[in-house]
Structures are given as structure tokens and as C-alpha cells.
Design a protein around this motif. Sequence first.
Motif, PDB file in Angstrom:
ATOM      1  N   ALA A 394       0.808  -1.220   0.000  1.00 13.86           N
ATOM      2  CA  ALA A 394       0.000   0.000   0.000  1.00 13.86           C
ATOM      3  C   ALA A 394       0.841   1.269   0.000  1.00 13.86           C
ATOM      4  O   ALA A 394       0.288   2.367   0.063  1.00 13.86           O
ATOM      5  CB  ALA A 394      -0.928   0.003   1.219  1.00 13.86           C
ATOM      6  N   GLY A 395       2.158   1.140  -0.035  1.00 15.86           N
ATOM      7  CA  GLY A 395       3.011   2.314  -0.106  1.00 15.86           C
ATOM      8  C   GLY A 395       3.342   2.943   1.231  1.00 15.86           C
ATOM      9  O   GLY A 395       3.701   4.125   1.279  1.00 15.86           O
ATOM     10  N   ALA A 396       3.241   2.185   2.322  1.00 19.41           N
ATOM     11  CA  ALA A 396       3.635   2.723   3.629  1.00 19.41           C
ATOM     12  C   ALA A 396       5.114   3.092   3.600  1.00 19.41           C
ATOM     13  O   ALA A 396       5.940   2.376   3.036  1.00 19.41           O
ATOM     14  CB  ALA A 396       3.364   1.706   4.735  1.00 19.41           C
ATOM     15  N   ALA A 397       5.437   4.211   4.228  1.00 19.03           N
ATOM     16  CA  ALA A 397       6.815   4.705   4.191  1.00 19.03           C
ATOM     17  C   ALA A 397       7.686   4.115   5.281  1.00 19.03           C
ATOM     18  O   ALA A 397       8.915   4.132   5.174  1.00 19.03           O
ATOM     19  CB  ALA A 397       6.822   6.230   4.311  1.00 19.03           C
ATOM     20  N   GLY A 398       7.070   3.609   6.353  1.00 15.52           N
ATOM     21  CA  GLY A 398       7.854   3.126   7.475  1.00 15.52           C
ATOM     22  C   GLY A 398       7.247   1.912   8.135  1.00 15.52           C
ATOM     23  O   GLY A 398       6.060   1.610   7.955  1.00 15.52           O
ATOM     24  N   PHE A 399       8.077   1.232   8.904  1.00 17.77           N
ATOM     25  CA  PHE A 399       7.707   0.039   9.666  1.00 17.77           C
ATOM     26  C   PHE A 399       8.258   0.260  11.066  1.00 17.77           C
ATOM     27  O   PHE A 399       9.456   0.507  11.234  1.00 17.77           O
ATOM     28  CB  PHE A 399       8.329  -1.193   9.007  1.00 17.77           C
ATOM     29  CG  PHE A 399       8.098  -2.501   9.728  1.00 17.77           C
ATOM     30  CD1 PHE A 399       7.198  -3.430   9.227  1.00 17.77           C
ATOM     31  CD2 PHE A 399       8.807  -2.823  10.880  1.00 17.77           C
ATOM     32  CE1 PHE A 399       7.001  -4.649   9.878  1.00 17.77           C
ATOM     33  CE2 PHE A 399       8.618  -4.029  11.533  1.00 17.77           C
ATOM     34  CZ  PHE A 399       7.713  -4.952  11.030  1.00 17.77           C
ATOM     35  N   LEU A 400       7.391   0.208  12.081  1.00 15.88           N
ATOM     36  CA  LEU A 400       7.804   0.476  13.459  1.00 15.88           C
ATOM     37  C   LEU A 400       7.306  -0.647  14.365  1.00 15.88           C
ATOM     38  O   LEU A 400       6.111  -0.764  14.633  1.00 15.88           O
ATOM     39  CB  LEU A 400       7.226   1.816  13.931  1.00 15.88           C
ATOM     40  CG  LEU A 400       7.633   2.292  15.323  1.00 15.88           C
ATOM     41  CD1 LEU A 400       9.121   2.674  15.352  1.00 15.88           C
ATOM     42  CD2 LEU A 400       6.773   3.480  15.767  1.00 15.88           C
ATOM     43  N   LEU A 401       8.219  -1.488  14.832  1.00 11.47           N
ATOM     44  CA  LEU A 401       7.883  -2.554  15.770  1.00 11.47           C
ATOM     45  C   LEU A 401       7.738  -1.974  17.164  1.00 11.47           C
ATOM     46  O   LEU A 401       8.593  -1.214  17.622  1.00 11.47           O
ATOM     47  CB  LEU A 401       8.978  -3.618  15.767  1.00 11.47           C
ATOM     48  CG  LEU A 401       8.747  -4.809  16.701  1.00 11.47           C
ATOM     49  CD1 LEU A 401       7.619  -5.702  16.179  1.00 11.47           C
ATOM     50  CD2 LEU A 401      10.032  -5.621  16.888  1.00 11.47           C
ATOM     51  N   CYS A 402       6.654  -2.334  17.863  1.00 11.74           N
ATOM     52  CA  CYS A 402       6.354  -1.751  19.177  1.00 11.74           C
ATOM     53  C   CYS A 402       6.477  -2.796  20.281  1.00 11.74           C
ATOM     54  O   CYS A 402       5.987  -3.917  20.144  1.00 11.74           O
ATOM     55  CB  CYS A 402       4.941  -1.177  19.194  1.00 11.74           C
ATOM     56  SG  CYS A 402       4.658   0.104  17.957  1.00 11.74           S
TER      57      CYS A 402
END
Length: 612
Positions: A394-402
Motif C-alpha cells: 500500500a506504499g507505507a513509508a515506514g515500519f515500526l515494531l512496538c
Amino acid sequence: MTDDPLLLLPYPRSLDRRDGVWSGAPGLRAQDIDLARPTEPAAHGPLAPRLAIEVTHGACGTRPADAHRYTLDIPAESAEPIRITASSAAGARHALATLRQLIVQFGSTLPALHIEDHPAFITRGFMLDVSRDRVPTMRSLFELVDTLAQLKFNHLQLYTEHTFAYDDHETVWRGWSPLTGDEIRRLDAYARERGIELAANQNCFGHLASWLRHPEYAHLAETHGDWVFDVWPRSGPFSLCPTDPASERFMRGLLRELLPHFSSNLVNIGCDETYDIAYGRSKEEVERRGRAAVYLEFVQKICAITRELGKRPMFWADIALSHPEAIADIPQDLIALAWGYEHDSPFDRWCRSLTAAGREVWVCPGTSSWRSITGRTSERAANITNAAAHGAAAGAAGFLLCDWGDTGHHQVWPITLIALGQAAEAAWLASPTPQPTAARSSMHLLADPTLRVGPWLETVGDTGLRLRATCGELARPGVPSRLRNQSALFIDLFKPDDQGADVGRLEDWEQARMSVENSLHSRPLTQSQLINDELEHMLRYATMAAQRASARRRPGGMTAADRDRLLAQLPALIEDHRRLWLARSRWGGLDHSVTFFDQIAANIRGAGVTSA
């Protein structure tokens, strides 16, 4: 060596293994690779005269992710140098991280190969909760940065509510061992040298009970009365009142002091789970304009403050996503963090909604460690995999594991480490490789060259999997469903004798008990005594939980002997919890974390029974 699989994490996008080996730097060790000086061959010890690094400054591609592109050539002829070609210093660092992992596996005799690699997500980050009791020591934070760099992450956030030492607010952080401005600057510099962006993270709306319960700040609260958090009744302060100008002035003061300590231009302003809005002082305004409008107006005010301070804001997008009609009102420059921690979190729908409105979005899965004892392996794996795949598509710019710390932050660090390994690969490739990450995490994260601990820990993390599929009523009484965001063994410990004892089949609870007891006796060891001790503590904690859960569901319920036997286990558990806490974390928050064992003890005694 030619038959040994390459245990690289994340696995490269393209790898061509060739005949022969390279041994041009005898005595080479992994620690000789300096990720803080990636473009300087002389920084890499015995490898220096046998290493050629070329940085092309973007000539390798035009997409944002191409700035992280690299090639790595290890020749079969030891007289030839190892060659790295990269688009930037970041790409060179990633190549060296790959080389470092090869040295960990093979020593100074390396397999000949050619790698061409680049990430799926331009930003690959990790967020650690440092407000739910645990504040890591500086040594632990530096080690975390080193780990992230080795896994090719490039972004870090430390979630704070009340654990930064604001100059004029000692009432709030006293006794919590907060992070100081000087510590943030030191960590920021250390991270920046290793390609990690340390972004500020201060919740600016909800989750501020640690402030609002103090008389000095009570006037800022939306309510001190009763309200409902999703479906759970709550009482007391939680969020700032969005219609009170004093709330905006308060947050301006905090952000003005906090943000200059960070070199990053990003700041996470939080603003999640503000369920108490409309239960107190904003009620009339919400009735007149709608909850979404009142919520977003305050978010816009916080965004304006961050811009005044030269930063770009990001926020947790859950409230906005629950009001699709309001997405168009999200400020244009506000990065939307779409978070969800289950196998079926709809990252595809969230990303489509936000990107269709022209908003930048990051996907934010979780480690599935919190409110559990052994983790939740299957849920974590599906959550991380789906977030990466749907986000990239979908074109997400980032990935952030929480990684959160709810209910005393009782989970042990190795559970987070194994999640970091899986997330590193997912964020790099956006799709899983045929090789599971657990064995590779064993080698590079768990100090285990036997490769047994990672797979074993993943198996243990599915203890009680059947219970998690059927015991949702432990969290939502009267609503049969899957249990979410927690494990059955953990939440059952916090249920009095007369609550939830009819939830779940006895045979499933017994199976979980036998499984965790067997794991206690079959545990493999790592080369780290601390990790060994943490895993031992985890299993003894889980054993107590499983034994109590089974005993209270047997015909007749718990006996006096059952209670005595379980209570006898608690002192050693608490002692180990304290000892292991101080091995990685500061003393502040420890006593509060231990109070959750007090609740467990009361339930074991039967003192928590709520009806005659």
C-alpha cells in the motif's frame, strides 16, 4: 563450509554463493567491524588492507530505498580484497553488518559470495516503552542501538509519559529513574553514528494519568470520574481536556524543553486511546461538534507546536481511523502510525484509507511480549508478516515494531529479541523467506551457536495457543471470542477465584501446564548467563501460572494445599524479578512492578474473591 547454510538476518534480497573461501585477514573478529565508521576501511582492524569500499552517492538508484542499496563481494582468492559498493554510508553500513554476521558464523575464513541488497521500507524502526515501570540503563540502551544497527534498523523511539526529567516537574518523575536531557543527547549521538535516528516520543493527550493524578496537574484532566476504556469501566484521570487552553500551554512547555535534545526532526506526539473524551469537561463540545472534530482540533494544536519547534509530528492513528469521515482533516504533514497487534489487524484497509487521503503512513505491529509470560509466537509472526506485506503493497513509508510494558513490564528481554529478529527481516524484505528466523536469531541475538534456543523459545511462546483462541471471556466477560493482546496464562493470574474459572476447557489448561513444565526440564542453554537466568525465570513464572489456572478449574477448585504450594513459589519469583530487572533496567519503577505480584498473591490466597 560449502554445505553450511548462511545464517544472515535479515536475509539478503539476492545472494549468489560461489565455490571457495576467503581468508585474507587472519584473526578477524566480528567486533573488528566498526558500524560507526562504515566508509573508513582503516576502522575495521585486520580487515583494513583487504577491504575496498566505494560509495556512489546515489548512482545505484532513484527510489528512496535505493539510498540503502549495497553490494558485497567476497572473492575466492584471499589475495583479492572484499569489495563493498553502496549508494551511501547507510548502504556501506548495511554491507558491513552483513559481513559482521558472516564473521560471527564462520570466523575469519569466509565463504565466497556476491550479494545485492536493498530494503523494502526506507524507515525500519523499533519503539520501546520506557514508561510502564522499566527505564533501561544507559548500558542497555547503547546495547539496543548496537543490536538495531546489526539488524539494519535505522530508527528508534523511547515511549515516554512521565519518565523524562523535565526541569520544573520533579513531582511527576521523582522515584522513577527518568531519562535526562544529557542522557538523551549522549544516546542520540551514539545512535546517529551507527545510522539510527532517535526520535522523540512524548504522549501529548491520553495516557497521562501519571501526571494528572498529582494535585498540581489535576486541573488539566478531562475527568476524574467514571468512563469506559473501549468496553472496560475505568475511573480517574487519563487524558488532557482538549477544550481547555491550559492543556495546550502545558504541552507547549514540555515539548519546548524536550525536543531540543533530539537531532531528529521527527516527534511522536502519541494521542492514542483517548476514550475518556466526552466523559468530562469536553462533553458539551463533543455533543455539539462530534468527538472526532474535538479530538483532531487538539491534535492540530499539538502539531502546530511541534512545527514551531522545527519538528515534524507523527501520531498513533487509531482514533482517526475509527472515524473515517475525519481522515481528510488530519494535518497534511502528520505521519499516521497505524498500529495493531493481532494476526488479523487490517493493515491493508488502514493503509489504503490513509494513503488515499494523501497522508504518510507507517505500519506498527508488536512484539506480542507484553501481558504475557512466554510471549505469543503465532500471533506475533502473523502480525509482523501481515504488517510488512500489506504496508509495502500500500506504499507505507515506514515500519515500526512496538514493545509495550503493560502490567508491570514482567516479560523478559529475550522474547523481545526474537521478535526483533523476525521484524528485521520482514521490514527489509516485506515478505517472509523460506528460512525461519528463529535459528538465525539464536546465533545473532541470543548468544546461541547451537541454534536451539530460538526455535525452542518460539515453541514455548505457543504454550496455551488453544486457550488464546477460546478464552476471550477472560478479558471481555460474557463475550465468547479470541483472547487478544495478552496470554491466557498471564491474565488468569489476575482473576480472583470467582471470576473466569469456567472459561476454557480443563483439558486445555492441563495441556498448557504440562507443556510449560516439560519446557522447564528441556530448556537449552545459551552462552549468556543473563539470558539463561531470564529464560529460567520466565518458565518458573509460567509454571506457577499454569498450575494455579489448572487447580482452580478442577472439580472442587483450589485446595489449601494448592494455595500453600503456589504461595511458596512467589518469594523466589519476586527475588529473581528484582535481580534480573536491575541487570538491564534502573531501580525506578521496580517496586511498582512488584505490586502486581501482590495482586497475584491475593488471588492465590483467595483474598481477591469478590462475592460470598
